[in-house]
Scaffold this motif. Sequence first.
Motif, PDB file in Angstrom:
ATOM      1  N   SER A   1     -30.455  32.646-136.731  1.00  0.00           N
ATOM      2  CA  SER A   1     -31.638  33.453-137.048  1.00  0.00           C
ATOM      3  C   SER A   1     -32.906  32.754-136.567  1.00  0.00           C
ATOM      4  O   SER A   1     -33.800  33.382-135.979  1.00  0.00           O
ATOM      5  CB  SER A   1     -31.751  33.700-138.552  1.00  0.00           C
ATOM      6  N   PHE A   2     -32.980  31.445-136.807  1.00  0.00           N
ATOM      7  CA  PHE A   2     -34.175  30.695-136.406  1.00  0.00           C
ATOM      8  C   PHE A   2     -34.294  30.643-134.880  1.00  0.00           C
ATOM      9  O   PHE A   2     -35.345  30.950-134.309  1.00  0.00           O
ATOM     10  CB  PHE A   2     -34.123  29.276-136.987  1.00  0.00           C
ATOM     11  N   VAL A   3     -33.188  30.273-134.244  1.00  0.00           N
ATOM     12  CA  VAL A   3     -33.194  30.146-132.772  1.00  0.00           C
ATOM     13  C   VAL A   3     -33.474  31.502-132.121  1.00  0.00           C
ATOM     14  O   VAL A   3     -34.190  31.602-131.130  1.00  0.00           O
ATOM     15  CB  VAL A   3     -31.848  29.556-132.289  1.00  0.00           C
ATOM     16  N   GLY A   4     -32.911  32.557-132.706  1.00  0.00           N
ATOM     17  CA  GLY A   4     -33.094  33.899-132.156  1.00  0.00           C
ATOM     18  C   GLY A   4     -34.544  34.333-132.123  1.00  0.00           C
ATOM     19  O   GLY A   4     -34.967  35.053-131.216  1.00  0.00           O
ATOM     20  N   MET A   5     -35.304  33.880-133.105  1.00  0.00           N
ATOM     21  CA  MET A   5     -36.708  34.298-133.171  1.00  0.00           C
ATOM     22  C   MET A   5     -37.586  33.538-132.180  1.00  0.00           C
ATOM     23  O   MET A   5     -38.684  33.973-131.867  1.00  0.00           O
ATOM     24  CB  MET A   5     -37.237  34.091-134.592  1.00  0.00           C
ATOM     25  N   LEU A   6     -37.120  32.375-131.724  1.00  0.00           N
ATOM     26  CA  LEU A   6     -37.928  31.586-130.781  1.00  0.00           C
ATOM     27  C   LEU A   6     -37.716  32.112-129.369  1.00  0.00           C
ATOM     28  O   LEU A   6     -36.581  32.263-128.938  1.00  0.00           O
ATOM     29  CB  LEU A   6     -37.495  30.114-130.816  1.00  0.00           C
ATOM     30  N   PRO A   7     -38.792  32.365-128.639  1.00  0.00           N
ATOM     31  CA  PRO A   7     -38.599  32.832-127.261  1.00  0.00           C
ATOM     32  C   PRO A   7     -37.933  31.749-126.418  1.00  0.00           C
ATOM     33  O   PRO A   7     -38.282  30.587-126.501  1.00  0.00           O
ATOM     34  CB  PRO A   7     -40.025  33.079-126.767  1.00  0.00           C
ATOM     35  N   GLY A   8     -36.950  32.157-125.647  1.00  0.00           N
ATOM     36  CA  GLY A   8     -36.400  31.260-124.637  1.00  0.00           C
ATOM     37  C   GLY A   8     -35.067  30.607-124.943  1.00  0.00           C
ATOM     38  O   GLY A   8     -34.355  30.241-124.026  1.00  0.00           O
ATOM     39  N   LEU A   9     -34.716  30.425-126.211  1.00  0.00           N
ATOM     40  CA  LEU A   9     -33.486  29.671-126.494  1.00  0.00           C
ATOM     41  C   LEU A   9     -32.225  30.514-126.317  1.00  0.00           C
ATOM     42  O   LEU A   9     -31.427  30.257-125.431  1.00  0.00           O
ATOM     43  CB  LEU A   9     -33.551  29.063-127.890  1.00  0.00           C
ATOM     44  N   GLY A  10     -32.030  31.502-127.170  1.00  0.00           N
ATOM     45  CA  GLY A  10     -30.905  32.408-126.971  1.00  0.00           C
ATOM     46  C   GLY A  10     -29.619  32.002-127.655  1.00  0.00           C
ATOM     47  O   GLY A  10     -29.518  30.957-128.307  1.00  0.00           O
ATOM     48  N   ALA A  11     -28.602  32.866-127.461  1.00  0.00           N
ATOM     49  CA  ALA A  11     -27.356  32.774-128.219  1.00  0.00           C
ATOM     50  C   ALA A  11     -26.529  31.549-127.845  1.00  0.00           C
ATOM     51  O   ALA A  11     -25.840  30.977-128.706  1.00  0.00           O
ATOM     52  CB  ALA A  11     -26.545  34.044-128.001  1.00  0.00           C
ATOM     53  N   THR A  12     -26.571  31.126-126.580  1.00  0.00           N
ATOM     54  CA  THR A  12     -25.744  29.982-126.171  1.00  0.00           C
ATOM     55  C   THR A  12     -26.178  28.727-126.926  1.00  0.00           C
ATOM     56  O   THR A  12     -25.336  28.006-127.487  1.00  0.00           O
ATOM     57  CB  THR A  12     -25.881  29.739-124.652  1.00  0.00           C
TER      58      THR A  12
ATOM     59  N   GLY B   1     -30.150  40.184-133.957  1.00  0.00           N
ATOM     60  CA  GLY B   1     -31.271  40.891-134.580  1.00  0.00           C
ATOM     61  C   GLY B   1     -32.584  40.131-134.414  1.00  0.00           C
ATOM     62  O   GLY B   1     -33.582  40.674-133.913  1.00  0.00           O
ATOM     63  N   PRO B   2     -32.605  38.825-134.818  1.00  0.00           N
ATOM     64  CA  PRO B   2     -33.875  38.082-134.775  1.00  0.00           C
ATOM     65  C   PRO B   2     -34.509  38.004-133.386  1.00  0.00           C
ATOM     66  O   PRO B   2     -35.712  37.819-133.269  1.00  0.00           O
ATOM     67  CB  PRO B   2     -33.475  36.690-135.272  1.00  0.00           C
ATOM     68  N   THR B   3     -33.726  38.142-132.320  1.00  0.00           N
ATOM     69  CA  THR B   3     -34.321  38.080-130.982  1.00  0.00           C
ATOM     70  C   THR B   3     -35.279  39.265-130.754  1.00  0.00           C
ATOM     71  O   THR B   3     -36.125  39.232-129.872  1.00  0.00           O
ATOM     72  CB  THR B   3     -33.219  38.033-129.896  1.00  0.00           C
ATOM     73  N   LEU B   4     -35.126  40.298-131.616  1.00  0.00           N
ATOM     74  CA  LEU B   4     -36.016  41.455-131.497  1.00  0.00           C
ATOM     75  C   LEU B   4     -37.324  41.276-132.269  1.00  0.00           C
ATOM     76  O   LEU B   4     -38.252  42.060-132.109  1.00  0.00           O
ATOM     77  CB  LEU B   4     -35.307  42.720-132.002  1.00  0.00           C
ATOM     78  N   VAL B   5     -37.386  40.234-133.129  1.00  0.00           N
ATOM     79  CA  VAL B   5     -38.585  40.061-133.971  1.00  0.00           C
ATOM     80  C   VAL B   5     -39.856  39.881-133.123  1.00  0.00           C
ATOM     81  O   VAL B   5     -40.841  40.601-133.330  1.00  0.00           O
ATOM     82  CB  VAL B   5     -38.396  38.904-134.985  1.00  0.00           C
ATOM     83  N   PRO B   6     -39.876  38.943-132.148  1.00  0.00           N
ATOM     84  CA  PRO B   6     -41.116  38.811-131.347  1.00  0.00           C
ATOM     85  C   PRO B   6     -41.460  40.095-130.597  1.00  0.00           C
ATOM     86  O   PRO B   6     -42.629  40.406-130.400  1.00  0.00           O
ATOM     87  CB  PRO B   6     -40.788  37.691-130.349  1.00  0.00           C
TER      88      PRO B   6
ATOM     89  N   ALA C   1     -42.755  42.587-133.418  1.00  0.00           N
ATOM     90  CA  ALA C   1     -43.950  42.150-134.123  1.00  0.00           C
ATOM     91  C   ALA C   1     -45.138  41.933-133.182  1.00  0.00           C
ATOM     92  O   ALA C   1     -46.272  42.206-133.551  1.00  0.00           O
ATOM     93  CB  ALA C   1     -43.651  40.867-134.893  1.00  0.00           C
ATOM     94  N   PHE C   2     -44.862  41.405-131.975  1.00  0.00           N
ATOM     95  CA  PHE C   2     -45.974  41.064-131.076  1.00  0.00           C
ATOM     96  C   PHE C   2     -45.909  41.788-129.734  1.00  0.00           C
ATOM     97  O   PHE C   2     -46.813  41.647-128.909  1.00  0.00           O
ATOM     98  CB  PHE C   2     -45.980  39.552-130.796  1.00  0.00           C
ATOM     99  N   GLY C   3     -44.813  42.477-129.485  1.00  0.00           N
ATOM    100  CA  GLY C   3     -44.644  43.122-128.178  1.00  0.00           C
ATOM    101  C   GLY C   3     -44.213  42.134-127.109  1.00  0.00           C
ATOM    102  O   GLY C   3     -44.279  42.436-125.922  1.00  0.00           O
ATOM    103  N   ILE C   4     -43.766  40.936-127.541  1.00  0.00           N
ATOM    104  CA  ILE C   4     -43.347  39.900-126.585  1.00  0.00           C
ATOM    105  C   ILE C   4     -41.835  39.703-126.709  1.00  0.00           C
ATOM    106  O   ILE C   4     -41.364  39.233-127.739  1.00  0.00           O
ATOM    107  CB  ILE C   4     -44.066  38.558-126.882  1.00  0.00           C
ATOM    108  N   PRO C   5     -41.059  40.048-125.686  1.00  0.00           N
ATOM    109  CA  PRO C   5     -39.601  39.866-125.813  1.00  0.00           C
ATOM    110  C   PRO C   5     -39.254  38.381-125.856  1.00  0.00           C
ATOM    111  O   PRO C   5     -39.799  37.593-125.092  1.00  0.00           O
ATOM    112  CB  PRO C   5     -39.053  40.504-124.527  1.00  0.00           C
ATOM    113  N   GLY C   6     -38.348  38.024-126.745  1.00  0.00           N
ATOM    114  CA  GLY C   6     -37.985  36.614-126.911  1.00  0.00           C
ATOM    115  C   GLY C   6     -36.818  36.192-126.049  1.00  0.00           C
ATOM    116  O   GLY C   6     -36.526  35.007-125.935  1.00  0.00           O
ATOM    117  N   SER C   7     -36.118  37.146-125.467  1.00  0.00           N
ATOM    118  CA  SER C   7     -34.957  36.795-124.646  1.00  0.00           C
ATOM    119  C   SER C   7     -34.779  37.867-123.585  1.00  0.00           C
ATOM    120  O   SER C   7     -35.432  38.919-123.631  1.00  0.00           O
ATOM    121  CB  SER C   7     -33.703  36.742-125.520  1.00  0.00           C
ATOM    122  N   ALA C   8     -33.865  37.587-122.654  1.00  0.00           N
ATOM    123  CA  ALA C   8     -33.616  38.563-121.587  1.00  0.00           C
ATOM    124  C   ALA C   8     -33.145  39.890-122.183  1.00  0.00           C
ATOM    125  O   ALA C   8     -33.617  40.962-121.787  1.00  0.00           O
ATOM    126  CB  ALA C   8     -32.579  38.017-120.619  1.00  0.00           C
ATOM    127  N   THR C   9     -32.244  39.805-123.161  1.00  0.00           N
ATOM    128  CA  THR C   9     -31.714  41.047-123.739  1.00  0.00           C
ATOM    129  C   THR C   9     -32.801  41.803-124.496  1.00  0.00           C
ATOM    130  O   THR C   9     -32.866  43.030-124.423  1.00  0.00           O
ATOM    131  CB  THR C   9     -30.518  40.752-124.665  1.00  0.00           C
TER     132      THR C   9
END
Lengths: 522, 166
Positions: A271-282, A321-326, A329-337
Motif C-alpha cells: 500500500s505504501f509503495v503503491g502510493m509513491l510514484p515510480g516504485l511499483g509492484a516489483t 489500488g494505492p497506485t491510483l491514489v496520486p 487525488a492530484f491528477g498525477i499517475p504514480g505508475s505506468a498502469t
Amino acid sequence: MFQPDAFIEALYLVLNWNTLMWLTIGVFVGVGLGAIPGLTTSTGVALMLPLTFTLDITGALGLVIGLYKGALFGGSISAISFATPGAPDSAATVFDGYRMTQKGQGRKALLTSLYSSVTADSLSDVLVILIAPMMALAALQFGPAERTWLMVVAIALLGALSGKHVAKGLFAAAIGLYIGTIGSDPMGGASRNTFGLAWLRDGISLVPLIIGLFAMSRMLEQAVELIHESRLGHKVERKMNDLFSNKEDTLTFREYLSNWREMSIGLGVGSFVGMLPGLGATVASFLAYGIAKRLLPHKRLGTGVMGGVAAAESGNNATAGPTLVPLLAFGIPGSATAALIGGALLLQGITPSPRMFELHADVIYALFTILILANLFNLVIGRGFAFFYAKLGGLPKPVLVPTIMVLAVIGSFATQGNPYDVGVMLFFGFVGFFMRRFGIPEAPLIITFLIAPMLEESMRRAVLISGGDWLGGLLNSPLSLILMGLAVLVLVLSYRMRFSERLEAMAHEQDSQGAADDDATR
Amino acid sequence: MQRKPSRRAPAGWWRTNQALGLGIAIAVAVLFAYLWQQDWYHREQRDGFILGFFPGLGLAAMLVTALALTLDRWRHTVVEEIATLDWRDLLWAVVLSAAALSLYALMEPLGMLLPIALFLALMMLLLGLRPWYLAAGLAAAIALIILAVFTLLGIRLPGAFLPLLI
C-alpha cells in the motif's frame, strides 16, 4: 464529502450486464496475459486502450481495471508452475512458489497466491477509498504554485525510483516533458513544435504512444531475441502434473489464516509503495518478501513455504489500488498502469484531477465499486481457471509476438482512424526498443507526457498571478517551499543512497540464498 | 539469450553510459539549434511567455540529464543489454517495423484478411515456428479470429475484409 445520490447512480452504472461483462472479460484476459511470460500488465492494458474508446465509462473502467488486477495475479501462475514469472512483479514469488511445485505442492502454492493476492488487494482498495477523497480535498486547496511543485516532486520521485540509474529515469521524464509540448500551446492554442507537419498540430496521440512504448517495443525486442535463438525458447523444467493432480492437498482455511503476518507485511508495504510514484509492484513484492524473511526467521522463507508466496503476492497486489491514489487525488499517475488508466479516463473525456470528486462523483464511486468487484471476479476466475492458465504459459512466442504486432497496428489506427497514428506507434515502438536496450525506463516518459500540459498551465498561471515575477509566483507559500525542498532532497538522496541498486542487490541476495538452500537440500 | 561467441561484440567505450549520454547530448543540442531558428519559437504570447519556452525547457531537461549520464558515478557502466547489442539487432528492429508498416499499407488495397494472414505466417516462420503448414494454418485462423472480434466490437478497421469490398 460523501454524496449518496452519486453513489446510487454509480451502483446503477456498475451493476448492469454490460459493465459486469467487460469486467469479467478484463479479469479473464488479464489473468491469461499475466500468465504468459513476456506479456506485462502494461502491454495488456495498452493493447486494450483502443477498445475502451467504443465503451461507456464504466465498461471501459471494468475492462482496464479487471485486466490490471487479473494480470497482477496471473503473473504468479507461471512463476509457480515453471519458475518463469509472467511479469517482473511476480519474480519474488518464484523463490518459494516454484520450490513448492518441485515438492509436489504446486496447487497449494497457487491457491496461497490467489487468496493472499485477493486479500491484500481488497484491503488496500478499502484504504484507497478512505484516503483518496481526503487527499483530493487537501489538493483542492492548492494554488498553481503548489500544484507545479507537486508535479516537480512527482517527476523527481519517478526519475529517482523508476530505474537502476537516476539520470536515465529523469531523462525518460524529460523526453515525456518535451513530446508533451508538441502540438499547440495549451493556453493560447498557437501551433508549436510541429516540425512543419500539419497533422502534428493536435499533438502526439496518447493511444499510439502507449501502444508503441509498451506493446510494440517489447514485441520488437522479443522478435529480435527469437531470431537469434537457435531453438524455440529455452526449455524450462515443468512439473505441471502436480498442479492438475487430484491427489494433492488443497489449501485449508487454517493454512490460509496461518499466513496472516506475511499478508499484513505485504499489505502494509504494498500500500505504501503503491502510493509513491515510480516504485511499483516489483519493488513492493521484493520488499515485502525481504521484510517478512527478516522478521519471521522461524517461517524459513525461501525453502518452499506458503508464507513466502503470501508475502510476495500480497506485496505486489496491494499496490493495485494505492497506485491510483496520486492519480485521483492530484491528477498525477504514480505508475505506468495508473497512467494507462488515466489515459482510459481521458479517452472518455474525463481529466483525472482532485476536481473529479466534485465534477464526476458518480465515476469516482463507480471506480471504487469496480476496484472491489474486480477482486471478487479475480477470486472466482482465478480459482476456476488457474490450472488452465498455467498451460497458457507454454504458448509459443513465435505465434504470440506477430499476433500482438498485428493488434498494435490495428489498435493504433482504430481510435481515431488516423493513418499517421500507425506511424507514430511504430516510431515510438522503435524508441521504446532503444530505451529498453539502454536501460531507460518507459514509465516516467508516459507519466510526464500526461502531466506536461498541467505542469505548463500551473506554472504559467502562477507566474501570471504574480505579474511576471517568477520567484514571487512559484515560491509564494511555505508549502511551495517545502515541496521544492522535497524535490531537491529526493534527487540528492537518490544519487547518494543508490536506492535502486540496493533493491536490486536485495533481489539477488534472495535469489542466491534460495539457490544455496537448494544445494543444501540436494 | 543464447548467442554464438563470435556474435558477441566487445564492450568498448561506445557502449558505456558516458557514450550514450554524449550521443544524446549532441542530438539534443542539434534539435535545440533547429528549434531556436524557427520563427514560432520566439513568438511572445499574451502572458509574456515565448512559444518555445516549454519545448526548450523539455530539451534543457534532456540535455542536463544526458550530461549527468556522462559525468555521474555510473558513467563507465555498460548496461547488460547494450553489451550484447550489435548492428544486426538494430537492423532487425528496423526491418520488423518496416514489415508492420507494410502490413498497414497493404490493408487498404488488398483487404485486411490477406495481408494479416501473410504477415503472421511469414513472421511465424521467421521466428522459428515449424512446420510451414502449421504456421500458415495458424496465421489464417488467427487473422480470421482478429477480424471477427474487431468487427463484432464495431471497432474501426484500416481496410475492408477482402479486396474491393467496402
